[in-house]
Design a protein around this motif. Sequence first.
Motif, PDB file in Angstrom:
ATOM      1  N   SER A 153      36.738  36.974  30.761  1.00 44.53           N
ATOM      2  CA  SER A 153      38.040  36.660  31.333  1.00 44.53           C
ATOM      3  C   SER A 153      38.163  35.149  31.441  1.00 44.53           C
ATOM      4  O   SER A 153      37.197  34.475  31.776  1.00 44.53           O
ATOM      5  CB  SER A 153      38.184  37.275  32.718  1.00 44.53           C
ATOM      6  OG  SER A 153      39.417  36.892  33.294  1.00 44.53           O
TER       7      SER A 153
ATOM      8  N   ASP B  60      42.178  43.810  36.588  1.00 46.21           N
ATOM      9  CA  ASP B  60      41.990  43.202  37.908  1.00 46.21           C
ATOM     10  C   ASP B  60      43.059  43.765  38.834  1.00 46.21           C
ATOM     11  O   ASP B  60      44.247  43.570  38.607  1.00 46.21           O
ATOM     12  CB  ASP B  60      42.110  41.682  37.790  1.00 46.21           C
ATOM     13  CG  ASP B  60      42.005  40.967  39.123  1.00 46.21           C
ATOM     14  OD1 ASP B  60      41.538  41.579  40.099  1.00 46.21           O
ATOM     15  OD2 ASP B  60      42.377  39.789  39.175  1.00 46.21           O
TER      16      ASP B  60
ATOM     17  N   PHE C 208      39.027  32.448  33.590  1.00 46.61           N
ATOM     18  CA  PHE C 208      39.143  32.369  35.044  1.00 46.61           C
ATOM     19  C   PHE C 208      39.229  30.899  35.428  1.00 46.61           C
ATOM     20  O   PHE C 208      38.233  30.194  35.430  1.00 46.61           O
ATOM     21  CB  PHE C 208      37.929  33.046  35.693  1.00 46.61           C
ATOM     22  CG  PHE C 208      38.032  33.171  37.175  1.00 46.61           C
ATOM     23  CD1 PHE C 208      38.900  34.084  37.742  1.00 46.61           C
ATOM     24  CD2 PHE C 208      37.256  32.391  38.002  1.00 46.61           C
ATOM     25  CE1 PHE C 208      38.996  34.209  39.115  1.00 46.61           C
ATOM     26  CE2 PHE C 208      37.346  32.505  39.379  1.00 46.61           C
ATOM     27  CZ  PHE C 208      38.220  33.416  39.925  1.00 46.61           C
TER      28      PHE C 208
ATOM     29  N   ASN D  93      45.905  39.075  40.885  1.00 49.84           N
ATOM     30  CA  ASN D  93      45.728  37.763  40.254  1.00 49.84           C
ATOM     31  C   ASN D  93      45.671  37.840  38.738  1.00 49.84           C
ATOM     32  O   ASN D  93      45.593  36.813  38.068  1.00 49.84           O
ATOM     33  CB  ASN D  93      44.450  37.092  40.782  1.00 49.84           C
ATOM     34  CG  ASN D  93      44.597  36.690  42.225  1.00 49.84           C
ATOM     35  OD1 ASN D  93      45.649  36.228  42.650  1.00 49.84           O
ATOM     36  ND2 ASN D  93      43.556  36.905  43.005  1.00 49.84           N
TER      37      ASN D  93
ATOM     38  N   GLU E 132      40.141  37.519  45.384  1.00 50.65           N
ATOM     39  CA  GLU E 132      40.299  36.877  44.079  1.00 50.65           C
ATOM     40  C   GLU E 132      40.187  37.863  42.926  1.00 50.65           C
ATOM     41  O   GLU E 132      40.898  37.743  41.935  1.00 50.65           O
ATOM     42  CB  GLU E 132      39.249  35.772  43.893  1.00 50.65           C
ATOM     43  CG  GLU E 132      39.382  34.627  44.871  1.00 50.65           C
ATOM     44  CD  GLU E 132      40.631  33.787  44.640  1.00 50.65           C
ATOM     45  OE1 GLU E 132      41.133  33.743  43.498  1.00 50.65           O
ATOM     46  OE2 GLU E 132      41.113  33.189  45.612  1.00 50.65           O
ATOM     47  N   LEU E 133      39.269  38.812  43.022  1.00 49.19           N
ATOM     48  CA  LEU E 133      39.020  39.767  41.936  1.00 49.19           C
ATOM     49  C   LEU E 133      38.745  41.147  42.511  1.00 49.19           C
ATOM     50  O   LEU E 133      38.106  41.260  43.556  1.00 49.19           O
ATOM     51  CB  LEU E 133      37.781  39.356  41.122  1.00 49.19           C
ATOM     52  CG  LEU E 133      37.727  37.958  40.543  1.00 49.19           C
ATOM     53  CD1 LEU E 133      36.318  37.629  40.123  1.00 49.19           C
ATOM     54  CD2 LEU E 133      38.675  37.847  39.377  1.00 49.19           C
TER      55      LEU E 133
ATOM     56  N   ASN F 215      43.357  38.670  36.601  1.00 43.25           N
ATOM     57  CA  ASN F 215      42.142  38.193  35.931  1.00 43.25           C
ATOM     58  C   ASN F 215      41.449  39.372  35.239  1.00 43.25           C
ATOM     59  O   ASN F 215      40.314  39.725  35.544  1.00 43.25           O
ATOM     60  CB  ASN F 215      41.195  37.541  36.945  1.00 43.25           C
ATOM     61  CG  ASN F 215      41.751  36.257  37.481  1.00 43.25           C
ATOM     62  OD1 ASN F 215      42.168  35.384  36.733  1.00 43.25           O
ATOM     63  ND2 ASN F 215      41.806  36.146  38.795  1.00 43.25           N
TER      64      ASN F 215
END
Length: 127
Positions: A92, A51, A94, A55, A30-31, A57
Amino acid sequence: MKLFLSFLLLFTFNSSLFSQVSPHDIQGLELWYSADSVNNSTGTQIDTIYDLSSNQNHLSQNNSSNQPSFVSTSSINKPVIHFDGANRYMESIFNQTISQPYTLFLVWQSSGTSRRVILDDRDNVMI
C-alpha cells in the motif's frame, strides 16, 4: 407485565455487551484490515484487502503469483488470509506518519520457525 418488561431490559442490556466495534467508532484509527473485507474475484487468490478505517489505505497485489490465498472458513470459523512465507505479500502507498506510541493488534499463526516480516516500511510502501 413486570415480567415482560424485566426480560426486555435484560435482553437489551445483554445484547449491547455483544455488539461489535466499528472501525468508524475509534478516534485516530489509521488502518483496519479484516480477512472478511477482501477482493478475491478468482475465488482463492486475494488482490485487494480493503482498509475499513475510512482512510482508504487498501493493500493490493497485482502479480497473481505473489497474491495470498483466501480461506473462507478456518479452525476458528472465520475467514483468514494465508501468506506462504516465501513470496506472498501485499502493498500500500502509505503517505502518513503514525506518531508513537501506537498500538498494533494482530491475530496471526505461523507454522514455520524462520523469521517472518509482518510490517515493513520501504519508501512509504507498507508490506
